[in-house]
Design a protein around this motif. Sequence first.
Motif: not given
Length: 393
Positions: A1-26
């Motif tokens: 198993m190569i990826i063992r944590s959902l944190l094993d990614t770049d920070l900007y995925k979370f910062t963009m995802m937060q904008v999507v959740l709050h402003q463009y969830p659809a």
Amino acid sequence: MIIRSLLDTDLYKFTMMQVVLHQYPAAQVEYRFRCRTPGIDLVPLIDSIRDELAALCSLRFTEEELAYLGSLRFIHSDFVDFLGLFQLNAKYVSIEPSATAPGEIEIVISGPWLHTIMFEVPLLAIVNELYFRANHPGASLDEGRARLRAKIAMLRDTPGYEQVRIADYGTRRRFSQAWHGEVLSVLKDELGPQLAGTSNVWFAMRNGLVPIGSMAHEYLQAFQSLGPRLRDSQTAALEAWAREYRGDLGIALSDVYGLDAFLRDFDMYFCKLFDGARHDSGDPIRWGDRVLAHYENNRVDPRTKTLVFSDSLDIPRVMELYRHFAGRCLLSFGVGTNLTNDVGPQALNIVIKMTRCNGQPVAKLSDSPGKSMGVEDPDYMAYLRRVFELPPP
């Protein structure tokens, strides 16, 4: 198993995802994979990629990981609550041999932006690691270690460069997850304060490093569909970012429509509001000189602003850019593949880019040949160039 944590990614995925959740969830999107390195046969890896995708989709954020995310000043509590329920779903991803190009594969991610945004970085890391396992199984890391020591010595021991700080941006094209971890451990021990941090959230948490990132190309591309009108899409994206972060995470990406279009939109308001800009295509010295002149023309002291360089950097290039810009502005350097996949075999140049949003095409018009995205739809690319007043390629 190569990826063992959902944190094993770049920070900007979370910062963009937060904008999507709050402003463009659809919002509904599509991403496509592309290998820019010619002559690479990835078809034999398809079954292994599918297996790793299934493993990735079994992961959930742990309580420790959620607590870490919640400790970041710009992550909101409701977003952490959402992530506590979040799980990737393989139904949004198809992986098939190309019907038109022998040896190439087609990875298509299609579904709600909120539920697909986290696929890109781990999938690229999976493809990379599987490729090098299959094609260079006996590769020794001793060559990589020697090269890493030489880079560290060059940056750390050359007089006049004591203030240069670099960050690791190498998750998506790393040789392997284990090698990525070793590189960061050595950099932390040997560079000390000259290591500014890492874009990888998992390694930041494990190593006590600063997680670094703000926005990626997909964020600005999506606004070609989300914005009020196409010509205002870049401005709309920056406005939405400012609404979300209220001055935090203030590095604007400058190359989705090329520098000319960026500077037309990046007016005095944005010059004052954002902390700086990131370079990711085109000549970096010309880019930086023009951005600093733009700040001066808008009555902003460029010495208070940060230029972030992140396009195919190595240590000699970092030092060249530092020589040119030191004292004129604040500086940050993100080094990716040259840190995490310089062990001997040629690194792959692979990307996954957004191609559609809400049923409409979206594209990137790069200042570097070969980095544009959307060339499969030349009519839309031509239309985008006309709208943003750009010359033909």
